[in-house]
Design a protein around this motif. Structure first.
Motif, PDB file in Angstrom:
ATOM      1  N   TYR A  62       0.828  -1.205   0.000  1.00  0.00           N
ATOM      2  CA  TYR A  62       0.000   0.000   0.000  1.00  0.00           C
ATOM      3  C   TYR A  62       0.862   1.255   0.000  1.00  0.00           C
ATOM      4  O   TYR A  62       0.584   2.226  -0.728  1.00  0.00           O
ATOM      5  N   LYS A  63       1.932   1.256   0.783  1.00  0.00           N
ATOM      6  CA  LYS A  63       2.798   2.427   0.845  1.00  0.00           C
ATOM      7  C   LYS A  63       3.468   2.683  -0.496  1.00  0.00           C
ATOM      8  O   LYS A  63       3.589   3.841  -0.932  1.00  0.00           O
ATOM      9  N   MET A  64       3.903   1.632  -1.178  1.00  0.00           N
ATOM     10  CA  MET A  64       4.533   1.818  -2.482  1.00  0.00           C
ATOM     11  C   MET A  64       3.565   2.467  -3.465  1.00  0.00           C
ATOM     12  O   MET A  64       3.918   3.395  -4.204  1.00  0.00           O
ATOM     13  N   LEU A  65       2.312   1.987  -3.478  1.00  0.00           N
ATOM     14  CA  LEU A  65       1.324   2.513  -4.416  1.00  0.00           C
ATOM     15  C   LEU A  65       0.869   3.914  -4.025  1.00  0.00           C
ATOM     16  O   LEU A  65       0.726   4.790  -4.887  1.00  0.00           O
ATOM     17  N   SER A  66       0.637   4.155  -2.738  1.00  0.00           N
ATOM     18  CA  SER A  66       0.180   5.477  -2.316  1.00  0.00           C
ATOM     19  C   SER A  66       1.277   6.529  -2.478  1.00  0.00           C
ATOM     20  O   SER A  66       0.986   7.682  -2.797  1.00  0.00           O
ATOM     21  N   ASP A  67       2.536   6.132  -2.290  1.00  0.00           N
ATOM     22  CA  ASP A  67       3.640   7.063  -2.539  1.00  0.00           C
ATOM     23  C   ASP A  67       3.670   7.465  -4.010  1.00  0.00           C
ATOM     24  O   ASP A  67       3.912   8.638  -4.343  1.00  0.00           O
ATOM     25  N   ILE A  85       3.864  -1.993  -9.581  1.00  0.00           N
ATOM     26  CA  ILE A  85       4.669  -0.906  -9.037  1.00  0.00           C
ATOM     27  C   ILE A  85       6.105  -1.389  -8.860  1.00  0.00           C
ATOM     28  O   ILE A  85       6.344  -2.467  -8.313  1.00  0.00           O
ATOM     29  N   LEU A  86       7.048  -0.618  -9.396  1.00  0.00           N
ATOM     30  CA  LEU A  86       8.473  -0.908  -9.227  1.00  0.00           C
ATOM     31  C   LEU A  86       9.115   0.228  -8.449  1.00  0.00           C
ATOM     32  O   LEU A  86       8.814   1.404  -8.688  1.00  0.00           O
ATOM     33  N   LYS A  87       9.996  -0.105  -7.533  1.00  0.00           N
ATOM     34  CA  LYS A  87      10.763   0.934  -6.862  1.00  0.00           C
ATOM     35  C   LYS A  87      11.693   1.596  -7.871  1.00  0.00           C
ATOM     36  O   LYS A  87      12.204   0.950  -8.791  1.00  0.00           O
ATOM     37  N   LYS A  88      11.901   2.892  -7.699  1.00  0.00           N
ATOM     38  CA  LYS A  88      12.643   3.675  -8.698  1.00  0.00           C
ATOM     39  C   LYS A  88      14.028   3.117  -8.974  1.00  0.00           C
ATOM     40  O   LYS A  88      14.507   3.134 -10.110  1.00  0.00           O
ATOM     41  N   GLU A  89      14.685   2.610  -7.955  1.00  0.00           N
ATOM     42  CA  GLU A  89      16.050   2.131  -8.126  1.00  0.00           C
ATOM     43  C   GLU A  89      16.143   0.867  -8.979  1.00  0.00           C
ATOM     44  O   GLU A  89      17.247   0.455  -9.383  1.00  0.00           O
ATOM     45  N   TYR A  90      14.993   0.255  -9.277  1.00  0.00           N
ATOM     46  CA  TYR A  90      15.012  -0.974 -10.084  1.00  0.00           C
ATOM     47  C   TYR A  90      14.443  -0.766 -11.494  1.00  0.00           C
ATOM     48  O   TYR A  90      14.325  -1.718 -12.256  1.00  0.00           O
ATOM     49  N   ARG A  91      14.110   0.460 -11.848  1.00  0.00           N
ATOM     50  CA  ARG A  91      13.440   0.679 -13.124  1.00  0.00           C
ATOM     51  C   ARG A  91      14.370   0.563 -14.328  1.00  0.00           C
ATOM     52  O   ARG A  91      13.921   0.470 -15.456  1.00  0.00           O
ATOM     53  N   SER A  92      15.665   0.578 -14.105  1.00  0.00           N
ATOM     54  CA  SER A  92      16.617   0.389 -15.206  1.00  0.00           C
ATOM     55  C   SER A  92      17.268  -0.987 -15.164  1.00  0.00           C
ATOM     56  O   SER A  92      18.240  -1.241 -15.872  1.00  0.00           O
ATOM     57  N   SER A  93      16.717  -1.885 -14.356  1.00  0.00           N
ATOM     58  CA  SER A  93      17.324  -3.206 -14.171  1.00  0.00           C
ATOM     59  C   SER A  93      16.800  -4.248 -15.159  1.00  0.00           C
ATOM     60  O   SER A  93      17.286  -5.381 -15.177  1.00  0.00           O
ATOM     61  N   GLY A  94      15.791  -3.864 -15.966  1.00  0.00           N
ATOM     62  CA  GLY A  94      15.156  -4.836 -16.853  1.00  0.00           C
ATOM     63  C   GLY A  94      14.020  -5.591 -16.188  1.00  0.00           C
ATOM     64  O   GLY A  94      13.414  -6.482 -16.779  1.00  0.00           O
ATOM     65  N   LEU A  95      13.700  -5.205 -14.935  1.00  0.00           N
ATOM     66  CA  LEU A  95      12.658  -5.917 -14.192  1.00  0.00           C
ATOM     67  C   LEU A  95      11.271  -5.704 -14.804  1.00  0.00           C
ATOM     68  O   LEU A  95      10.418  -6.579 -14.698  1.00  0.00           O
ATOM     69  N   ASN A  96      11.070  -4.566 -15.459  1.00  0.00           N
ATOM     70  CA  ASN A  96       9.766  -4.303 -16.069  1.00  0.00           C
ATOM     71  C   ASN A  96       9.407  -5.386 -17.087  1.00  0.00           C
ATOM     72  O   ASN A  96       8.327  -5.982 -17.051  1.00  0.00           O
ATOM     73  N   ASN A  97      10.343  -5.682 -17.993  1.00  0.00           N
ATOM     74  CA  ASN A  97      10.089  -6.712 -19.012  1.00  0.00           C
ATOM     75  C   ASN A  97      10.041  -8.118 -18.415  1.00  0.00           C
ATOM     76  O   ASN A  97       9.203  -8.938 -18.800  1.00  0.00           O
ATOM     77  N   LEU A  98      10.946  -8.388 -17.481  1.00  0.00           N
ATOM     78  CA  LEU A  98      10.940  -9.710 -16.853  1.00  0.00           C
ATOM     79  C   LEU A  98       9.651  -9.904 -16.053  1.00  0.00           C
ATOM     80  O   LEU A  98       9.036 -10.983 -16.094  1.00  0.00           O
ATOM     81  N   GLY A  99       9.242  -8.862 -15.327  1.00  0.00           N
ATOM     82  CA  GLY A  99       7.997  -8.945 -14.571  1.00  0.00           C
ATOM     83  C   GLY A  99       6.803  -9.197 -15.477  1.00  0.00           C
ATOM     84  O   GLY A  99       5.905  -9.973 -15.137  1.00  0.00           O
TER      85      GLY A  99
END
Length: 435
Positions: A260-265, A330-344
């Motif tokens: 919830y905190k990740m999404l509300s932030d 929702i991805l934490k900002k520090e992981y948005r360039s890790s390729g996690l978006n496509n893998l997720g």
């Protein structure tokens, strides 16, 4: 005296004045007495809903199933009835309901549902719908537009609604199943009620309405008794194209506050979520998590949570047996360039297929160009644009882009993402596999 049924719906404290009142329709050919619905006529209203489904009168055979009727239609609507003034016979029942096709609790949009007897033709039906727009505008909720769904095979009704100022904003393929017709497309039509700016409801008003509806007692009896739906094939560990390894596992019930905190932030930052989309933790538990699947994405190297995915059965489908899913990521900002978006996305496809979903429905802010590009990359096709569907911090009221995609071709979808090996490997691995 019979009690008015559900007069005070979500946010509304207004009483439509001068009811009951006679209205003339179809150039004076039809006169109806319009009044608030009453509790002692509940059995008649439910019968009219069932009869409409049996006749295929713009009502799907399983669209208004018992759970939806009890928990959403009657519980979250202003309800009115239309009677023949000479006989007292109820000829139609009309609902003004909070619209589920938007992403805002401070709603500008209402959905109108009408169930009629054989004495109401398409002209009167369309004019009744327009009258409900006048009623919706009079409520203190702040509605500025009304919506109605029309099965695309109902051409005459569709044209009559066009004459009343309704325009089509989206066409949903294979969205409703009508008796005597089969599976049909559904047009979402919208009519603007006024153009003046409306004042946003205060945070206190949002919280009061939300807390009144989503009580701690309801949360404990529903959410804490069952939690999220576990995905049997999880956990899965996989590596991004950039070489970062992540584990995808079922969320634990005690991790709801973290999600919830990740999404509300993100909402507070204007990052893909509306300012009032997630007002309270209890709302998030009931509207997002209860009965849904929640997946945590965990960095293998650090054991830190990198993000979350929530898969919930779409409320927008007009079929009780709908295999349509909505996804919130929702991805934490520090992981948005890790390729996690496509893998997720790749793991999400595998998870959704394992759960039996066949289509994915996406609602994206028109201002979020990166997300719109991602939906296309993820092979979802745009099917419409809904006006003023959310209030985004720093942007104001924004439109919503609807997209729909098939999940049938798992191998093909994973191949286009560059993770085709996950499809064949996953079918051979047991729970807890590493891909």
């Amino acid at each position: 005296m019979a009690k008015e049924y559900c007069r005070d719906s979500f946010f509304s404290t207004t009483h439509i004045a001068n009811l009951p009142k006679q209205f003339s329709f179809n150039k004076g050919k039809k006169t109806l007495m319009i009044d608030y619905a009453t509790t002692d006529q509940l059995h008649i209203y439910k019968k009219m809903i069932n009869d409409a489904a049996i006749k295929g009168d713009n009502v799907g055979i399983d669209e208004y199933h018992e759970d939806y009727v009890a928990n959403f239609l009657f519980d979250m609507s202003e309800i009115f009835q239309a009677t023949d003034p000479s006989t007292g016979h109820i000829e139609a029942v009309m609902f003004i309901q909070f619209c589920f096709y938007q992403r805002a609790l401070d709603s500008r949009s209402a959905t109108v549902h009408i169930f009629r007897s054989s004495g109401i033709d398409n002209v009167v039906y369309a004019e009744l719908t327009s009258l409900m727009g006048d009623f919706a505008q009079a409520l203190d909720i702040g509605y500025t537009q009304i919506c109605v769904h029309v099965a695309f095979s109902m051409t005459d009704l569709y044209l009559e609604l066009r004459k009343q100022g309704f325009v089509t904003v989206a066409l949903f393929p294979e969205w409703v199943e009508l008796a005597g017709i089969g599976v049909d497309d559904s047009a979402l039509m919208v009519k603007q009620l006024r153009t003046s700016n409306r004042k946003l409801k205060s945070k206190e008003e949002i919280l009061k309405a939300t807390n009144d509806k989503f009580t701690p007692e309801g949360v404990h009896s529903t959410y804490f008794s069952s939690g999220c739906v576990p995905v049997p094939i999880l956990p899965i560990t996989a590596t991004t194209k950039q070489g970062f390894k992540f584990t995808f596992r079922n969320a634990r019930i005690e991790e709801d506050e973290m999600m919830y905190k990740m999404l509300s932030d993100a909402a507070n930052e204007g990052d893909g979520y509306a300012i009032d989309e997630l007002p309270t933790l209890n709302f998030f538990r009931m509207a997002y998590l209860a009965g849904s699947a929640a997946v945590i994405m965990e960095d293998v190297a650090t054991k830190a949570v990198a993000g979350a995915m929530i898969f919930l059965k779409s409320l927008q489908g007009r079929r009780a047996t709908s295999s349509i899913v909505g996804t919130s990521v929702i991805l934490k900002k520090e992981y948005r360039s890790s390729g996690l978006n496509n893998l997720g996305r790749a793991i999400g496809i595998i998870v959704l297929r394992s759960m039996g979903f066949k289509k994915e429905f996406s609602i994206t802010f028109s201002t979020n160009y990166a997300a719109i590009k991602a939906t296309k990359r993820f092979q979802l096709q745009t099917i419409g644009i809904f006006p003023n569907g959310a209030y985004q911090r720093g942007r104001g009221w924004v439109d919503l882009v609807y997209a729909l995609g098939s999940l049938e071709d798992e191998v093909g979808m994973l191949s286009k993402l560059g993770f085709e090996h996950l499809a064949s490997s996953n079918k051979k691995q047991a729970v807890g596999s590493k891909l």
